[in-house]
Design a protein around this motif. Structure first.
Motif, PDB file in Angstrom:
ATOM      1  N   ASN A 177     -14.735   4.360   4.553  1.00 21.21           N
ATOM      2  CA  ASN A 177     -14.974   5.787   4.335  1.00 21.21           C
ATOM      3  C   ASN A 177     -13.943   6.678   5.019  1.00 21.21           C
ATOM      4  OD1 ASN A 177     -17.611   5.901   2.806  1.00 21.21           O
ATOM      5  ND2 ASN A 177     -18.236   4.633   4.532  1.00 21.21           N
ATOM      6  N   CYS A 178     -13.045   6.068   5.777  1.00 15.33           N
ATOM      7  CA  CYS A 178     -12.032   6.825   6.513  1.00 15.33           C
ATOM      8  C   CYS A 178     -10.953   7.342   5.546  1.00 15.33           C
ATOM      9  CB  CYS A 178     -11.402   5.913   7.565  1.00 15.33           C
ATOM     10  SG  CYS A 178     -10.192   6.730   8.626  1.00 15.33           S
ATOM     11  N   PRO A 179     -10.592   8.624   5.612  1.00 10.67           N
ATOM     12  CA  PRO A 179      -9.556   9.165   4.725  1.00 10.67           C
ATOM     13  C   PRO A 179      -8.245   8.400   4.859  1.00 10.67           C
ATOM     14  CG  PRO A 179     -10.705  10.932   5.864  1.00 10.67           C
ATOM     15  CD  PRO A 179     -11.165   9.652   6.499  1.00 10.67           C
ATOM     16  N   ILE A 180      -7.560   8.236   3.740  1.00 10.80           N
ATOM     17  CA  ILE A 180      -6.357   7.406   3.739  1.00 10.80           C
ATOM     18  C   ILE A 180      -5.239   8.012   4.582  1.00 10.80           C
ATOM     19  CG2 ILE A 180      -5.259   8.395   1.674  1.00 10.80           C
ATOM     20  CD1 ILE A 180      -4.671   5.373   0.917  1.00 10.80           C
ATOM     21  N   ASP A 181      -5.253   9.345   4.785  1.00 10.42           N
ATOM     22  CA  ASP A 181      -4.239   9.971   5.639  1.00 10.42           C
ATOM     23  C   ASP A 181      -4.319   9.483   7.076  1.00 10.42           C
ATOM     24  OD1 ASP A 181      -3.504  11.404   3.440  1.00 10.42           O
ATOM     25  OD2 ASP A 181      -4.398  13.300   4.077  1.00 10.42           O
ATOM     26  N   TYR A 182      -5.487   8.964   7.476  1.00  7.57           N
ATOM     27  CA  TYR A 182      -5.645   8.424   8.817  1.00  7.57           C
ATOM     28  C   TYR A 182      -5.099   6.995   8.920  1.00  7.57           C
ATOM     29  CZ  TYR A 182      -8.752  12.315   9.991  1.00  7.57           C
ATOM     30  OH  TYR A 182      -9.273  13.566  10.234  1.00  7.57           O
ATOM     31  N   LYS A 183      -4.756   6.439   7.782  1.00  6.05           N
ATOM     32  CA  LYS A 183      -4.263   5.059   7.750  1.00  6.05           C
ATOM     33  C   LYS A 183      -2.771   4.989   7.450  1.00  6.05           C
ATOM     34  CE  LYS A 183      -8.727   3.605   5.806  1.00  6.05           C
ATOM     35  NZ  LYS A 183      -9.394   2.885   4.694  1.00  6.05           N
ATOM     36  N   ILE A 184      -2.309   5.803   6.496  1.00  9.52           N
ATOM     37  CA  ILE A 184      -0.921   5.738   6.042  1.00  9.52           C
ATOM     38  C   ILE A 184      -0.280   7.115   6.112  1.00  9.52           C
ATOM     39  CG2 ILE A 184       0.601   5.209   4.093  1.00  9.52           C
ATOM     40  CD1 ILE A 184      -1.494   3.212   3.120  1.00  9.52           C
ATOM     41  N   ASP A 185       0.836   7.187   6.809  1.00 12.09           N
ATOM     42  CA  ASP A 185       1.646   8.409   6.891  1.00 12.09           C
ATOM     43  C   ASP A 185       2.814   8.230   5.929  1.00 12.09           C
ATOM     44  OD1 ASP A 185       3.420  10.445   7.491  1.00 12.09           O
ATOM     45  OD2 ASP A 185       3.219  10.268   9.655  1.00 12.09           O
ATOM     46  N   ILE A 186       2.697   8.819   4.742  1.00 12.77           N
ATOM     47  CA  ILE A 186       3.719   8.606   3.706  1.00 12.77           C
ATOM     48  C   ILE A 186       5.050   9.203   4.135  1.00 12.77           C
ATOM     49  CG2 ILE A 186       4.294   8.984   1.278  1.00 12.77           C
ATOM     50  CD1 ILE A 186       1.300   9.469   0.784  1.00 12.77           C
ATOM     51  N   GLU A 187       5.012  10.404   4.670  1.00 16.56           N
ATOM     52  CA  GLU A 187       6.246  11.114   5.008  1.00 16.56           C
ATOM     53  C   GLU A 187       7.108  10.341   5.995  1.00 16.56           C
ATOM     54  OE1 GLU A 187       7.610  15.430   6.908  1.00 16.56           O
ATOM     55  OE2 GLU A 187       5.561  15.142   6.128  1.00 16.56           O
ATOM     56  N   ASN A 188       6.458   9.709   6.988  1.00 14.48           N
ATOM     57  CA  ASN A 188       7.215   8.993   8.027  1.00 14.48           C
ATOM     58  C   ASN A 188       7.193   7.482   7.838  1.00 14.48           C
ATOM     59  OD1 ASN A 188       7.966  11.295   9.794  1.00 14.48           O
ATOM     60  ND2 ASN A 188       5.735  11.531   9.942  1.00 14.48           N
ATOM     61  N   ASN A 189       6.614   7.043   6.699  1.00 16.61           N
ATOM     62  CA  ASN A 189       6.587   5.617   6.358  1.00 16.61           C
ATOM     63  C   ASN A 189       5.917   4.775   7.460  1.00 16.61           C
ATOM     64  OD1 ASN A 189       7.143   3.488   4.531  1.00 16.61           O
ATOM     65  ND2 ASN A 189       8.986   2.927   5.689  1.00 16.61           N
ATOM     66  N   ILE A 190       4.751   5.254   7.925  1.00 15.92           N
ATOM     67  CA  ILE A 190       4.027   4.572   8.998  1.00 15.92           C
ATOM     68  C   ILE A 190       2.694   4.077   8.463  1.00 15.92           C
ATOM     69  CG2 ILE A 190       2.958   4.825  11.269  1.00 15.92           C
ATOM     70  CD1 ILE A 190       4.980   7.014  11.870  1.00 15.92           C
TER      71      ILE A 190
ATOM     72  N   TYR B 262       0.830  -1.198   0.000  1.00 18.33           N
ATOM     73  CA  TYR B 262       0.000   0.000   0.000  1.00 18.33           C
ATOM     74  C   TYR B 262       0.872   1.259   0.000  1.00 18.33           C
ATOM     75  CZ  TYR B 262      -3.962  -3.029   1.321  1.00 18.33           C
ATOM     76  OH  TYR B 262      -4.936  -3.995   1.356  1.00 18.33           O
ATOM     77  N   ILE B 263       1.858   1.272   0.870  1.00 17.14           N
ATOM     78  CA  ILE B 263       2.702   2.469   0.977  1.00 17.14           C
ATOM     79  C   ILE B 263       3.588   2.624  -0.254  1.00 17.14           C
ATOM     80  CG2 ILE B 263       4.775   1.611   2.173  1.00 17.14           C
ATOM     81  CD1 ILE B 263       4.248   3.956   4.216  1.00 17.14           C
ATOM     82  N   ARG B 264       4.002   1.494  -0.852  1.00 14.77           N
ATOM     83  CA  ARG B 264       4.760   1.564  -2.110  1.00 14.77           C
ATOM     84  C   ARG B 264       3.901   2.154  -3.218  1.00 14.77           C
ATOM     85  NH1 ARG B 264       6.459  -3.766  -0.915  1.00 14.77           N
ATOM     86  NH2 ARG B 264       5.011  -4.545  -2.504  1.00 14.77           N
ATOM     87  N   SER B 265       2.653   1.711  -3.279  1.00 13.85           N
ATOM     88  CA  SER B 265       1.772   2.137  -4.364  1.00 13.85           C
ATOM     89  C   SER B 265       1.373   3.604  -4.246  1.00 13.85           C
ATOM     90  CB  SER B 265       0.516   1.260  -4.402  1.00 13.85           C
ATOM     91  OG  SER B 265       0.850  -0.080  -4.696  1.00 13.85           O
TER      92      SER B 265
ATOM     93  N   GLU C  70      -5.518   7.912  -4.236  1.00 14.24           N
ATOM     94  CA  GLU C  70      -6.786   7.400  -4.744  1.00 14.24           C
ATOM     95  C   GLU C  70      -6.631   5.966  -5.246  1.00 14.24           C
ATOM     96  OE1 GLU C  70      -6.730  11.628  -4.489  1.00 14.24           O
ATOM     97  OE2 GLU C  70      -5.428  10.313  -5.657  1.00 14.24           O
ATOM     98  N   TYR C  71      -5.514   5.711  -5.901  1.00 17.35           N
ATOM     99  CA  TYR C  71      -5.243   4.361  -6.406  1.00 17.35           C
ATOM    100  C   TYR C  71      -5.177   3.361  -5.251  1.00 17.35           C
ATOM    101  CZ  TYR C  71      -2.754   0.534  -8.757  1.00 17.35           C
ATOM    102  OH  TYR C  71      -2.376  -0.694  -9.257  1.00 17.35           O
ATOM    103  N   VAL C  72      -4.494   3.738  -4.179  1.00 18.99           N
ATOM    104  CA  VAL C  72      -4.340   2.838  -3.024  1.00 18.99           C
ATOM    105  C   VAL C  72      -5.661   2.681  -2.290  1.00 18.99           C
ATOM    106  CG1 VAL C  72      -3.158   2.494  -0.825  1.00 18.99           C
ATOM    107  CG2 VAL C  72      -1.899   3.347  -2.798  1.00 18.99           C
ATOM    108  N   THR C  73      -6.450   3.741  -2.203  1.00 22.12           N
ATOM    109  CA  THR C  73      -7.776   3.632  -1.592  1.00 22.12           C
ATOM    110  C   THR C  73      -8.609   2.599  -2.319  1.00 22.12           C
ATOM    111  OG1 THR C  73      -7.760   5.917  -0.805  1.00 22.12           O
ATOM    112  CG2 THR C  73      -9.915   4.865  -1.065  1.00 22.12           C
TER     113      THR C  73
END
Length: 438
Positions: A382-395, A326-329, A336-339
């Motif tokens: 329905n939860c925004p993806i920013d609440y699931k994946i933190d791209i900047e910190n790779n979390i 998911y984080i790679r994609s 949107e693609y990962v969602t």
């Protein structure tokens, strides 16, 4: 209306089922079989002599209640009035409307309802209990185990979750809707924690003790922390010697203060167990065999420890962004693609996880997947993806980690990186070697 609970279902119209597949439900029938003939009379049999009955239910430690409703699994909430209306429904359009209401209730089940329209079979919207449709000419059969249908030369397909069929008329009804866009949530850790507590407490019910498959990861740790508020817990961890989980799970169990049963399969026994795993779970892929072996050993050991209910953390990765792909994609494609990828994984979890896991544990325990709660899944989709994946910190699993903090879980658990059970336990290497040698 008080339904009869069973551990597996077989229904047929036209009856071209071969008795050569008679034994493939035995491991589900802890207390025998509930069998209905063509006149809707029923008998309770300790063994099956043939597959000629119209409806067969595998009995667990239960009694026969309402003869018109068989449920493999459980539904939560005030759903019984909906089923009574389904029984009395006389039009397909009305039945579809009622099924849409039924599928909004939380639960994990497949069901047989004998109503005025005929024998109605349905499966919950997530497909947490396995169910298959077999067709051959004018004959239709519905089964919890696929092999029964395959050995009888049926064309077999998955019974799509969130759908129903009127068996006598071969009328199929699709009412699947996992993501209710009208639902309004505050997308934060407090809301998610409330949903998790509701799901876990509903599934525990009045059980005095449950088992939890524990890897030391955040998903099962959250389950244990919450479940511990409602009942006694016995955790089970399977791993090979010198694997990642060998010392890690013990250390983390001590931090949580839980009773951990450690399971170390012998390398020599795994190749001997593989044929049974392939038969029970009806799988062939090496990865599926590895995962199924882990759950097989956990469930078998749970039963030896007088635990007949097993909770697992499946679906948390698909809901909250736990997989590395998911984080790679997100980096390679877009959020949107990962969602869309995650939503697709949730919708297809029944084919990739649920069917395999329920079947492999079915000889020993009843399996529960609290992350598959309908309201919780609706929240996550329905939860925004920013609440699931933190791209900047790779979390990954950001919001789940926030829940873990609210539960005061140890930092070692909260900050762990996801490791799949078949890799972290070391079973994957043994399985690959065994399959290669064979």
């Amino acid at each position: 209306m008080n339904p009869t609970y069973v551990r597996g279902i077989l229904c047929t119209r036209g009856n071209f089922l071969s008795n050569s597949s008679l034994d493939f439900m035995d491991h589900r029938a802890w207390s025998g079989y509930l069998c209905y003939n063509g006149e809707s009379n029923y008998t309770i049999n300790s063994k099956l002599s043939s597959l000629s009955y119209d409806i067969i239910g595998c009995l667990g430690d239960t009694t026969v209640n309402d003869r018109d409703v068989l449920i493999h699994g459980e539904i939560y909430g005030d759903y019984k009035h909906i089923i009574e209306q389904i029984i009395n429904s006389t039009t397909v359009s009305n039945l579809k409307s009622l099924l849409e209401k039924l599928f909004t209730f939380d639960g994990s089940y497949c069901m047989v309802i004998r109503g005025k329209l005929g024998t109605i079979c349905c499966r919950d919207p997530l497909g947490t209990k396995p169910l298959y449709i077999g067709t051959k000419g004018d004959s239709i059969s519905i089964s919890t185990q696929k092999t029964i249908l395959l050995l009888s030369d049926y064309v077999v397909e998955d019974f799509i979750p969130g759908t129903a069929i009127i068996l006598e008329k071969n009328i199929r009804i699709n009412s699947r809707n996992l993501s209710n866009l009208d639902a309004l949530y505050n997308y934060n850790a407090d809301t998610l924690l409330t949903l998790l507590k509701k799901s876990i407490s509903s599934r525990i019910g009045d059980r005095k003790k449950i088992g939890v498959s524990f890897s030391g990861g955040i998903d099962s740790s959250i389950l244990i922390s919450i479940a511990n508020e409602f009942t006694d817990i016995k955790a089970f961890n399977v791993r090979m010697k010198d694997s990642h989980d060998f010392a890690n799970a013990t250390k983390l169990a001590n931090l949580l203060g839980i009773d951990l049963v450690e399971i170390e399969p012998k390398k020599d026994s795994i190749p001997e167990d593989i044929p049974n795993i392939v038969s029970l779970a009806e799988i062939t892929r090496p990865m599926d065999v590895s995962i199924a072996l882990g759950f097989y050993y956990v469930a078998k050991t749970a039963r030896k420890n007088n635990v007949s209910t097993l909770f697992v953390g499946q679906l948390a990765d698909e809901l909250f962004g736990g997989y590395a792909r998911y984080i790679r994609s997100i980096t390679e494609e877009s959020p949107e693609y990962v969602t869309n990828m995650m939503n697709s994984d949730v919708h297809l979890a029944y084919t990739k996880n649920f069917e395999r896991d329920e079947k492999i544990t079915s000889p020993f325990v009843d399996l529960f997947v609290p992350y598959s709660s309908v309201p919780l899944v609706n929240f996550a989709l329905n939860c925004p993806i920013d609440y699931k994946i933190d791209i900047e910190n790779n979390i990954r699993k950001v919001i789940l980690r926030s829940v873990a903090k609210k539960l005061n879980l140890p930092d070692e658990i909260i900050n762990q990186t996801k490791k799949a059970i078949h890799f972290s336990s070391g079973i994957d290497k043994v399985v690959k070697k065994a399959l290669k040698n064979n």
